[in-house]
Design a protein around this motif. Structure first.
Motif, PDB file in Angstrom:
ATOM      1  N   ALA A 168      -5.969  64.509  -8.812  1.00  0.00           N
ATOM      2  CA  ALA A 168      -6.726  63.262  -8.653  1.00  0.00           C
ATOM      3  C   ALA A 168      -8.088  63.428  -9.329  1.00  0.00           C
ATOM      4  O   ALA A 168      -8.849  64.321  -8.954  1.00  0.00           O
ATOM      5  N   PRO A 169      -8.421  62.577 -10.294  1.00  0.00           N
ATOM      6  CA  PRO A 169      -9.647  62.770 -11.089  1.00  0.00           C
ATOM      7  C   PRO A 169     -10.898  62.246 -10.384  1.00  0.00           C
ATOM      8  O   PRO A 169     -11.632  61.419 -10.900  1.00  0.00           O
ATOM      9  N   THR A 170     -11.146  62.728  -9.171  1.00  0.00           N
ATOM     10  CA  THR A 170     -12.264  62.228  -8.371  1.00  0.00           C
ATOM     11  C   THR A 170     -13.549  62.971  -8.704  1.00  0.00           C
ATOM     12  O   THR A 170     -13.539  64.077  -9.244  1.00  0.00           O
ATOM     13  N   GLY A 171     -14.678  62.356  -8.341  1.00  0.00           N
ATOM     14  CA  GLY A 171     -15.983  62.968  -8.541  1.00  0.00           C
ATOM     15  C   GLY A 171     -16.374  63.840  -7.359  1.00  0.00           C
ATOM     16  O   GLY A 171     -15.532  64.279  -6.573  1.00  0.00           O
ATOM     17  N   LEU A 172     -17.669  64.065  -7.217  1.00  0.00           N
ATOM     18  CA  LEU A 172     -18.195  65.049  -6.267  1.00  0.00           C
ATOM     19  C   LEU A 172     -18.711  64.422  -4.975  1.00  0.00           C
ATOM     20  O   LEU A 172     -19.091  65.125  -4.047  1.00  0.00           O
ATOM     21  N   MET A 173     -18.688  63.100  -4.890  1.00  0.00           N
ATOM     22  CA  MET A 173     -19.337  62.427  -3.775  1.00  0.00           C
ATOM     23  C   MET A 173     -18.748  62.789  -2.420  1.00  0.00           C
ATOM     24  O   MET A 173     -19.476  63.100  -1.473  1.00  0.00           O
ATOM     25  N   ASP A 174     -17.429  62.742  -2.300  1.00  0.00           N
ATOM     26  CA  ASP A 174     -16.812  62.879  -0.985  1.00  0.00           C
ATOM     27  C   ASP A 174     -17.102  64.237  -0.361  1.00  0.00           C
ATOM     28  O   ASP A 174     -17.468  64.338   0.815  1.00  0.00           O
ATOM     29  N   GLN A 175     -16.942  65.294  -1.159  1.00  0.00           N
ATOM     30  CA  GLN A 175     -17.187  66.642  -0.642  1.00  0.00           C
ATOM     31  C   GLN A 175     -18.666  66.845  -0.309  1.00  0.00           C
ATOM     32  O   GLN A 175     -18.997  67.500   0.679  1.00  0.00           O
ATOM     33  N   SER A 176     -19.545  66.279  -1.130  1.00  0.00           N
ATOM     34  CA  SER A 176     -20.981  66.427  -0.874  1.00  0.00           C
ATOM     35  C   SER A 176     -21.370  65.773   0.447  1.00  0.00           C
ATOM     36  O   SER A 176     -22.136  66.332   1.239  1.00  0.00           O
ATOM     37  N   ALA A 177     -20.855  64.582   0.704  1.00  0.00           N
ATOM     38  CA  ALA A 177     -21.171  63.902   1.957  1.00  0.00           C
ATOM     39  C   ALA A 177     -20.643  64.672   3.152  1.00  0.00           C
ATOM     40  O   ALA A 177     -21.335  64.836   4.168  1.00  0.00           O
ATOM     41  N   SER A 178     -19.408  65.172   3.040  1.00  0.00           N
ATOM     42  CA  SER A 178     -18.796  65.882   4.162  1.00  0.00           C
ATOM     43  C   SER A 178     -19.511  67.189   4.472  1.00  0.00           C
ATOM     44  O   SER A 178     -19.617  67.592   5.633  1.00  0.00           O
ATOM     45  N   LEU A 179     -20.012  67.850   3.458  1.00  0.00           N
ATOM     46  CA  LEU A 179     -20.651  69.154   3.652  1.00  0.00           C
ATOM     47  C   LEU A 179     -22.144  69.056   3.949  1.00  0.00           C
ATOM     48  O   LEU A 179     -22.688  69.893   4.676  1.00  0.00           O
ATOM     49  N   LEU A 180     -22.809  68.055   3.403  1.00  0.00           N
ATOM     50  CA  LEU A 180     -24.274  68.021   3.436  1.00  0.00           C
ATOM     51  C   LEU A 180     -24.838  66.950   4.361  1.00  0.00           C
ATOM     52  O   LEU A 180     -26.051  66.813   4.481  1.00  0.00           O
ATOM     53  N   GLY A 181     -23.971  66.176   5.008  1.00  0.00           N
ATOM     54  CA  GLY A 181     -24.436  65.093   5.853  1.00  0.00           C
ATOM     55  C   GLY A 181     -25.302  65.567   7.010  1.00  0.00           C
ATOM     56  O   GLY A 181     -25.247  66.714   7.450  1.00  0.00           O
ATOM     57  N   LYS A 182     -26.134  64.643   7.511  1.00  0.00           N
ATOM     58  CA  LYS A 182     -26.990  64.911   8.664  1.00  0.00           C
ATOM     59  C   LYS A 182     -27.038  63.666   9.533  1.00  0.00           C
ATOM     60  O   LYS A 182     -27.106  62.548   9.020  1.00  0.00           O
ATOM     61  N   LYS A 183     -27.013  63.876  10.823  1.00  0.00           N
ATOM     62  CA  LYS A 183     -27.032  62.754  11.763  1.00  0.00           C
ATOM     63  C   LYS A 183     -28.223  61.835  11.474  1.00  0.00           C
ATOM     64  O   LYS A 183     -29.350  62.295  11.278  1.00  0.00           O
ATOM     65  N   GLY A 184     -27.949  60.526  11.437  1.00  0.00           N
ATOM     66  CA  GLY A 184     -29.010  59.559  11.215  1.00  0.00           C
ATOM     67  C   GLY A 184     -29.465  59.413   9.788  1.00  0.00           C
ATOM     68  O   GLY A 184     -30.466  58.742   9.530  1.00  0.00           O
ATOM     69  N   HIS A 185     -28.739  60.011   8.854  1.00  0.00           N
ATOM     70  CA  HIS A 185     -29.152  59.983   7.451  1.00  0.00           C
ATOM     71  C   HIS A 185     -27.963  59.725   6.531  1.00  0.00           C
ATOM     72  O   HIS A 185     -26.817  60.035   6.854  1.00  0.00           O
ATOM     73  N   ALA A 186     -28.274  59.180   5.357  1.00  0.00           N
ATOM     74  CA  ALA A 186     -27.326  59.136   4.250  1.00  0.00           C
ATOM     75  C   ALA A 186     -27.694  60.220   3.251  1.00  0.00           C
ATOM     76  O   ALA A 186     -28.805  60.756   3.275  1.00  0.00           O
TER      77      ALA A 186
END
Length: 384
Positions: A168-186
Motif C-alpha cells: 500500500a503506497p501510504t505516507g508517514l502520517m498514520d504511524q507518526s500520529a499513533s507513535l507521537l500523539g499526546k492527550k489533548g493535542h494534535a
C-alpha cells in the motif's frame, strides 16, 4: 471482541502455550485535516484517538513469527523471517510480520516472536487500524529486542512495512500520529522534514466533541483508486518542474491549469489548497481554539469530493446530514472511497447530530453507520 489485558494474557497462553512477556498498545488516528498531502511532502494534522490496538508479545529463539488475532477465529499465521522478501506475506498478518521484516532489513537484531493482537480500532473505517497494528508491534519489538529507536524512526519502520510488505503506497502520517500523539493535542507533521510539533486541541475544554461517523463502506489502500491518485500527483509535480506538490503554492495554480489536463489539474489543486488549509488550521488552533477551524473542515471535504474525487455517497450524506443538524464543520477523513467522516460538534448537540445522520442513512437505504466520539490520546507505549 475486545479483551481486557487479563483476558488477552489468558488467550495468548491458550494459543501459544506460554504467557506473554508484556502487552503493548498503539492508538488509531483521526486526521483533523490534510488528506493525501503526506506522500506529496506536505503537511498533515492528525491526532491519536482513545481507541487502541493491543498486542501481547513474546520473543522466540528462532526466526519464526507466529501471529494470531481475536478477529481471526483462532487461526495462527506462521512466517519465517529468514529469507522473507517484500510481498511474501498476504492478508492482515502482513502488517505485524512486515514490521519485524522491516526492522531486520534496517539491520536491527530481531528474531521471531509470538504475537496476539486485539483491536478497538474499527477495520476499514479510515481510522488507520493497520498503522495501529504496526506501531503496537514496533514498540513491542523495540523494547524486547533493545533496538533503541525513537518514535520518528519507528514510524519509518511501520511505513516501510506497509509500503513494501503490504503493497500500500501510504505516507508517514498514520504511524507518526499513533507513535507521537499526546492527550489533548494534535500532531502537526511536516512530511518532508519529518519534523513534528504538538498543537493544542482542547476539545472538551471548549465544550466540543469530534464525532466519527463510520459509514461501514470498506476501503483498501492497496487498491487502484489510491495508487491512481498518487500517480496523478507525481505527474503533476513532474510537469510543473518541482520535486513534489509541496513546492507549489496557490499562486502557481493558474499556470498549472494551462499545462495539465483537467483531471490531473484538479488532483494538484486539491493537494495545494489542502496544504494551505492545514497551515491555516494550525494557526487558528494556536490563536483561537478548535471552534475556529470548522469552515476549513467544510472546504476540505468539498475539495476531496470534487477535485480529488475520493468521497462516496455515504460520506457525502454523513457530512451533509451532520452539518444540517448543527455540526460546526464536517469532512471525510482518511484515504477515501469509504471509511469515516468526522463532525466537529458541540457536546450538547451530539445526540441530535447522531440521530439526524442515522435517519438520513435509513431514508437513503444505506447500511446503518456507527457513530462515536473520539478524543486526542497518548501515543503507543507499553500497556502492561
Amino acid at each position: 471482541m475486545t479483551l481486557t489485558p487479563e483476558m488477552l494474557t489468558e488467550e495468548f497462553h491458550r494459543r501459544f502455550g506460554q504467557r506473554p512477556e508484556g502487552i503493548w498498545a498503539a492508538p488509531g488516528r483521526v486526521n483533523v485535516i490534510g488528506e493525501h498531502t503526506d506522500y506529496n511532502d506536505g503537511f498533515v494534522l492528525p491526532f491519536a484517538i482513545d481507541r487502541a490496538t493491543l498486542v501481547a508479545a513474546s520473543v522466540r529463539e528462532d526466526s519464526t513469527v507466529r501471529v494470531s488475532s481475536t478477529f481471526s477465529d483462532g487461526d495462527v499465521v506462521v512466517a519465517e523471517l529468514d529469507g522473507l522478501a517484500a510481498g511474501d506475506v498476504e492478508g492482515w498478518a502482513a502488517y505485524p510480520v512486515g514490521v519485524l521484516w522491516a526492522l531486520r532489513e534496517a539491520g536491527h537484531p530481531v528474531r521471531g516472536m509470538d504475537l496476539l493482537i486485539d483491536s478497538q480500532v474499527p477495520v476499514g473505517a479510515g481510522l488507520s487500524s493497520s498503522a495501529a497494528i504496526e506501531c503496537a508491534v514496533a514498540v513491542a519489538a523495540n523494547e524486547l529486542f533493545a533496538v533503541g529507536l525513537a518514535g520518528p524512526d519507528l514510524a519509518l519502520i511501520g511505513q516501510r512495512a506497509e509500503n513494501e510488505m503490504v503493497g500500500a503506497p501510504t505516507g508517514l502520517m498514520d504511524q507518526s500520529a499513533s507513535l507521537l500523539g499526546k492527550k489533548g493535542h494534535a500532531v502537526f507533521l511536516d512530511c518532508r522534514s519529518r519534523e513534528t510539533e504538538l498543537v493544542p486541541l482542547p476539545l472538551q475544554d471548549e465544550g466540543l466533541a469530534l464525532l466519527v461517523i463510520d459509514t461501514r463502506v470498506s476501503h483498501a489502500h492497496a487498491t487502484g483508486g489510491y495508487a491512481a491518485r498518487r500517480r496523478a500527483c507525481e505527474v503533476g509535480a513532474d510537469v510543473m518542474g518541482v520535486p513534489a506538490l509541496r513546492d507549489l503554492s496557490e499562486a502557481d495554480l493558474e499556470e498549472a491549469s494551462g499545462l495539465l489536463d483537467d483531471e490531473t489539474f484538479r488532483r494538484v489543486r486539491h493537494v495545494v489548497t489542502e496544504n494551505t488549509r492545514v497551515q491555516e488550521a494550525v494557526e487558528l488552533l494556536r490563536a483561537e481554539g478548535p471552534r475556529a477551524i470548522a469552515p476549513l473542515l467544510d472546504s476540505s471535504h468539498v475539495s476531496m469530493r470534487d477535485d480529488f474525487e475520493i468521497s462516496c455517497p455515504e460520506l457525502d450524506l454523513a457530512v451533509d446530514s451532520s452539518r444540517g443538524a448543527g455540526a460546526l464543520g464536517a469532512r471525510m477523513t482518511g484515504g477515501g472511497f469509504g471509511g469515516s467522516a468526522i463532525a466537529l460538534t458541540q457536546i450538547e448537540d451530539i445526540e441530535r447530530v447522531g440521530a439526524a445522520v442515522l435517519e438520513a442513512f435509513a431514508e437513503a437505504g444505506f447500511t446503518e453507520p456507527v457513530i462515536f466520539a473520539v478524543s486526542p490520546a497518548d501515543g503507543a507505549a507499553r500497556f502492561s
